[in-house]
Design an enzyme around this catalytic site. Structure first.
Site, PDB file in Angstrom:
ATOM      1  N   ASN A 191       0.951  -1.252   0.166  1.00 42.23           N
ATOM      2  CA  ASN A 191      -0.065   0.059  -0.083  1.00 42.23           C
ATOM      3  C   ASN A 191       0.827   1.247  -0.151  1.00 42.23           C
ATOM      4  OD1 ASN A 191      -2.565   1.370   0.488  1.00 42.23           O
ATOM      5  ND2 ASN A 191      -1.458   2.196   2.278  1.00 42.23           N
ATOM      6  N   TYR A 245      -7.210  11.381  -3.234  1.00 40.60           N
ATOM      7  CA  TYR A 245      -7.786  12.048  -2.397  1.00 40.60           C
ATOM      8  C   TYR A 245      -7.744  13.666  -2.667  1.00 40.60           C
ATOM      9  CZ  TYR A 245      -8.031   7.669   0.269  1.00 40.60           C
ATOM     10  OH  TYR A 245      -8.313   6.285   0.752  1.00 40.60           O
TER      11      TYR A 245
END
Length: 448
Positions: free
Chosen positions: A153, A222
């Site tokens: 990740n 984001y």
């Protein structure tokens, strides 16, 4: 003569061998794999991810979450695991895969310990993540139809993001050398957001590094992606080059500076891109939770939007054919759509008609959808108005700019859906609350 016959025989064997190699090369795809810019199953059927992230490593007891997200329509779940460097180690990989398969979900497994490497001192390297996958290989081999391995990740932070290319190339090479045949997923640097465009500018090199040509790139969207332009420009580059991409994480616009989730959802659907929203529940900042305290009956604004809204999971997910295929969602508690008696567009001038329906309804809340259709002439913009019944309110909308003055709701087109050809339609949706009688209003539509 004998030597000549032997030579002919050898030549025939060589030809046969070459034919066999042509039919089934050594690196033939196994299970889920990349075909051009698409993910397909072993049978060649396209598979578009529609799902969420589940923080399993921190909430290992929340195993009902797999069934819960499936019931809400997901076809994929991205599962947070730990290598032991920061979290875990997750030694229950076989159990996680079993939960995914029991609930007919494709499993994207990721090592979270790599998050922010180079900037976050405790983070694991991608090489350490590969060591973890090797330690779990016995649980993974044979699961290529069901499992995608997301190597690490957000593996590089904002410090020296350029190291991502070499580290990712080495990780892919090591995974293949260790015998993994799975579809691999690799996250971008810059905490997944690639704002320095390292992944974008080195995408082909990463794809070429995979001897099996079976890697998909993953962008996390984001606050860097808080405008439609930022999102579409980035996605255009990958589409123009034919690079496989998924949106492995994204949030929602809970304030003006946050991610433009409406564009992400619409563009993903239009382009056939997979997406996995962050996250089901358990965030330290609960604004990103889709379900309050892991309770599927207590969806948040974000949860309602991504599961039940336009271009959302329930509307667009299709189950993997390995499980049978088809839409994955269960009906809303009151699924029968209710239409407004708005007339069809007529006349030769600029006109439009609007049709209202209740997509889903639950105690105290509902999801509405309005279909706007141009008349017999093209239009460049539209406005729809209606009057709320007593007890009704609109809380959130998408694909339209919606304002309320007293009991009157006004919905205007946004930049990308105002221009409609003659007879062409578009839709916008909203979430609302109700008490007493959730009455169907009469709509008025005007066009420019």
């Amino acid at each position: 003569m004998k030597r000549r016959l032997l030579s002919v025989g050898a030549a025939l064997l060589a030809v046969a061998a070459s034919v066999l190699m042509f039919v089934k090369p050594a690196d033939a795809a196994v299970g889920l794999h990349v075909d051009g810019r698409n993910i397909v199953e072993a049978n060649g059927q396209p598979f578009v991810m529609r799902g969420v992230n589940h923080p399993h490593v921190w909430y290992t007891g929340e195993t009902d979450s797999f069934a819960d997200v499936k019931a809400l329509g997901a076809n994929t779940v991205r599962v947070v695991l730990g290598s032991g460097k920061r979290w875990g180690p997750s030694t229950d990989v076989a159990d996680v895969i079993s939960l995914c398969k029991q609930n007919r979900l494709i499993c994207v497994l990721e090592v979270h310990d790599t998050t922010g490497y180079g900037e976050e001192g405790a983070a694991a390297s991608l090489d350490e993540a590969v060591d973890y996958w090797i330690s779990q290989k016995s649980a993974l081999v044979g699961q290529e139809n069901y499992v995608v391995i997301n190597i690490g990740n957000e593996p590089i932070g904002n410090v020296d993001a350029g190291q991502w290319t070499a580290a990712t190339t080495a990780a892919i090479t090591k995974m293949r050398a260790s015998g993994f045949e799975h579809l691999l997923m690799v996250d971008a640097p810059n905490w997944g957001q690639d704002w320095q465009y390292v992944m974008r500018d080195n995408a082909q090199a990463i794809l070429d590094a995979d001897s099996r040509q079976n890697t998909v790139l993953s962008i996390h969207m984001y606050a860097v992606f808080n405008t439609a332009t930022a999102i579409t420009d980035y996605l255009d580059r990958f589409e123009d080059n034919g690079w496989p991409l998924v949106i492995g994480e994204f949030g929602w616009r809970f304030n003006a500076n946050e991610v433009d989730h409406e564009t992400i959802l619409a563009e993903s659907q239009a382009r056939g891109l997979g997406y996995l929203g962050w996250s089901w529940s358990g965030n330290t900042d609960p604004i990103l939770d889709m379900a309050t305290s892991f309770d599927p009956a207590r969806l948040t604004t974000w949860g309602e939007r991504i599961f039940n809204g336009a271009n959302g999971i329930r509307a667009t997910a299709r189950e993997a054919t390995i499980f049978g295929g088809g839409p994955t969602g269960t009906p809303s508690p009151i699924p029968t759509p209710t239409k407004s008696p708005t007339p069809s567009p007529t006349g030769g001038g600029k006109a439009c008609a609007a049709e209202y329906r209740v997509v889903g309804q639950w105690p105290g809340g509902f999801q509405g959808e309005v279909r706007v259709t141009a008349g017999s002439s093209a239009i460049s913009g539209w406005t729809v108005t209606w009057t709320l019944a007593s007890g009704q309110a609109v809380s959130q909308a998408w694909n339209a700019t919606v304002t309320t003055g007293g009991s009157v709701v006004t919905a205007r087109n946004v930049s990308y859906n105002g221009s409609l050809g003659a007879g062409v339609a578009t839709t916008f949706g909203f979430l609302g609350s109700w008490s007493g009688d959730n009455a169907v209003p009469t709509l008025s539509c005007t066009a420019t």
